[in-house]
Design a protein around this motif. Structure first.
Motif, PDB file in Angstrom:
ATOM      1  N   SER A 143       0.863  -1.192   0.036  1.00 26.33           N
ATOM      2  CA  SER A 143      -0.128   0.182  -0.027  1.00 26.33           C
ATOM      3  C   SER A 143       0.772   1.494  -0.183  1.00 26.33           C
ATOM      4  O   SER A 143       1.910   1.284   0.765  1.00 26.33           O
ATOM      5  N   MET A 144       0.325   2.242  -0.771  1.00 23.29           N
ATOM      6  CA  MET A 144       0.845   3.576  -0.534  1.00 23.29           C
ATOM      7  C   MET A 144       0.417   4.441   0.501  1.00 23.29           C
ATOM      8  O   MET A 144       0.915   4.837   1.507  1.00 23.29           O
ATOM      9  N   THR A 145      -0.903   4.289   0.457  1.00 30.63           N
ATOM     10  CA  THR A 145      -1.987   4.643   1.538  1.00 30.63           C
ATOM     11  C   THR A 145      -3.032   3.767   1.716  1.00 30.63           C
ATOM     12  O   THR A 145      -3.255   2.805   1.104  1.00 30.63           O
ATOM     13  N   PRO A 146      -4.019   4.068   2.899  1.00 30.68           N
ATOM     14  CA  PRO A 146      -5.014   3.097   3.069  1.00 30.68           C
ATOM     15  C   PRO A 146      -5.898   2.869   1.857  1.00 30.68           C
ATOM     16  O   PRO A 146      -6.602   1.868   1.727  1.00 30.68           O
ATOM     17  N   GLY A 147      -6.102   3.926   0.852  1.00 33.82           N
ATOM     18  CA  GLY A 147      -7.087   3.938  -0.243  1.00 33.82           C
ATOM     19  C   GLY A 147      -6.409   3.291  -1.582  1.00 33.82           C
ATOM     20  O   GLY A 147      -6.995   3.353  -2.496  1.00 33.82           O
TER      21      GLY A 147
END
Length: 576
Positions: A264-268
């Motif tokens: 992941s880069m961010t949770p989204g």
């Protein structure tokens, strides 16, 4: 030549028959095991036989089912087990019986060991389904979700690939969704879930031949005993996740899928997309931060890790680790670790550790440790706080707990019950508190406050010298321990440090440390009298030039030399 040919031919026939028999036996075993597994897991579609029930609570019906190894998980606020029901004798499928018992407003899902009961009074359906032509081993499925009763669109429905669990999305306010399917098979199952709606499955046969089939994935269910202890309901969970992800959690409940890894880069922005909150990984790498169902191996993040369910293994984050289920293993974070349920292992943080229950292990923080119950150890630079029972607490500043079964070590210890508090000030609600007035061999008259548990206690006191030209006042701090406790007699030992001041309250660098043995006779319920011998080390009041070493004296100090000497205190104690 004919004999040789006949032998070879016979050998080939024997080998062929042997292979067929082996294949038949292996296939039969696989079919039997598969049938056994399916039978053991599909309890809802299995037969049950139940007696007649007349005006009994639902709880009693569940107890009878429990005797047949049928266990349930449910939200107690949505299911009234004390409601009385009457049921005729029954022989048939369990699912049909449960629908008659509870009504059509409840939905049932089968986990590994439990049947999960959810409240789902509403129904939904999919209309106008479109399937784009598959290109590059991907296809786009779109459609509209509507309420069956009102025929109105249903927004914020979780739509996901139930075949490979590689895609997920939410419907818009108009009920429309687009779902990108990666590596689809010839038949794709689309699942729709939303809180208070019954789960819906849509099986689609794709119009083209797929070149690569996806491998089936193992699924599971997690049931939280307390619905308030979830990521969606926690401050930290809401801070690190988006509203769309929290809606996904509510819609899908405790459903999750096993996967070997995620990035992941961010949770989204994850390799699992919006479905990342329902995927349990063996390894998770989050560049800034990530959101997963859980970890059964290792998870690394530059910023933060958020797990909806359990963490088993190792978590390392530059900022924070947040676990909605149980934590088993090792957590390390630059700022804080937060576990909403049980901790079995180690939490290590620069500022803050929090867990509901420390079953076995250690909380170690530079700032604050907090837990409801602590059966292990809390170590903090500033404060430990256990709202319930605690094992051992060690803090540089403050310890707070209800019932302490081990040792408290801090400047200030506060507890409802604690036998071994060690600190400058202790306040134990169910412990002991005393005021002691006494005078020792040096003419120092002091009033000491003693507070602590049944065994250990702290000593804080102040007094004045009656006949000393150098010193006028003194402050005492120390710790004590009750060695013998009888109805009419108590024997205690105290180690006390005294600091001196002159008549103008100027500090004097001549200290005094005493070990006192205090036998006390109980004159009444509250009043005690004591005569306490002591061994004291005292700095010289007027040191001789060139004098070295320490001298020993039987009684009182030598004002010109550092002295070990005997002494004593006589006084009265008032016990609260």
């Amino acid at each position: 030549m004919s004999i040789y040919y006949t032998f070879i031919r016979s050998l080939e026939i024997t080998t062929h028959i042997t292979r067929k028999i082996t294949l038949f036996i292996a296939t039969s075993l696989i079919v039997c095991l598969s049938c056994s597994s399916v039978y053991s897991q599909n309890r809802l579609s299995g037969p049950v036989e139940l007696p007649k029930f007349e005006n009994v609570a639902i709880r009693e019906v569940f107890d009878v089912l429990r005797q047949q190894s049928i266990l349930f998980s449910y939200n107690s606020s949505l299911l009234d087990l004390d409601k009385e029901v009457s049921m005729a004798p029954y022989q048939g499928l369990l699912i049909d019986y449960l629908e008659k018992l509870l009504g059509e407003k409840y939905s049932f899902k089968e986990a590994n060991s439990h049947i999960i009961i959810t409240y789902a009074p509403q129904r939904m359906d999919v209309s106008t389904v479109d399937i784009d032509t598959t290109k590059n081993n991907r296809t786009m499925i779109s459609g509209y979700v509507k309420d069956i009763r009102t025929n109105l669109p249903v927004g914020l429905v979780s739509v996901y690939d139930r075949t490979a669990f590689q895609g997920a999305t939410l419907t818009g306010n108009n009920g429309y969704f687009e779902l990108d399917i990666k590596h689809p098979t010839n038949t794709v199952t689309i699942a729709l879930s939303k809180e208070n709606y019954r789960d819906t499955m849509l099986v689609l046969i794709l119009p083209v031949e797929i070149l690569q089939a996806s491998k089936g994935k193992r699924i599971g269910y997690y049931h939280a005993n307390d619905s308030n202890k979830t990521i969606s309901n926690s401050v930290f969970g809401r801070f690190f996740t988006s509203s769309r992800q929290r809606i996904q959690n509510l819609n899908l409940g405790g459903f999750f899928v096993y996967s070997p890894f995620q990035v992941s880069m961010t949770p989204g922005l994850s390799t699992h997309g919006l479905f990342n909150s329902q995927v349990l990984n063996k390894f998770s790498l989050n560049i800034i931060g990530g959101y997963t169902a859980g970890v059964t191996g290792a998870e690394l993040a530059g910023g933060f890790n958020v797990n909806q369910y359990n963490m088993h293994g190792v978590q390392l984050a530059g900022l924070s680790n947040v676990v909605g289920g149980n934590t088993s293993g090792f957590q390390a974070a630059g700022f804080g670790n937060v576990g909403l349920n049980k901790l079995t292992g180690v939490q290590l943080a620069g500022v803050w550790n929090s867990a509901d229950t420390v079953v076995l292990g250690l909380q170690l923080a530079g700032g604050i440790n907090r837990a409801k119950k602590v059966k292990g150890i809390q170590v903090a630079g500033v404060m430990n706080m256990a709202t319930g029972d605690a094992g051992n607490q060690l803090a540089g500043g403050l310890n707070i707990a209800s019932k302490v079964q081990g040792v408290q070590v801090a400047i200030v210890n506060i507890a409802d019950s604690s036998d071994y508090p060690i600190g400058i000030f202790n306040w134990v609600k169910n412990g002991s508190r005393q005021l002691a007035l006494g005078i020792d061999e040096s003419g120092f008259t002091a009033l000491n406050f003693k507070s602590g548990g049944r065994v250990m206690y702290s000593v804080l006191g102040a007094g004045t010298y009656l006949n000393n030209d150098t010193f006028k006042y003194g402050l005492e701090i120390g710790i004590g321990a009750r060695l013998v406790r009888k109805p009419s007699f108590t024997l205690a030992a105290e180690l006390v440090q005294r600091t001196h001041f002159d008549k103008d309250f100027n500090y004097k660098a001549t200290n005094r440390s005493s070990l006192r043995i205090i036998p006390a006779i109980h004159l009444s319920r509250h009043l005690q009298a004591y005569v306490a011998p002591s061994l004291t080390y005292a700095d010289a009041l007027h040191p001789e030039p060139g004098a070295k070493g320490v001298i020993w004296k039987f009684w009182k100090t030598d004002q010109t030399r550092n002295t070990f000497h005997g002494g004593g205190t006589i006084g009265l104690i008032y016990a609260f």
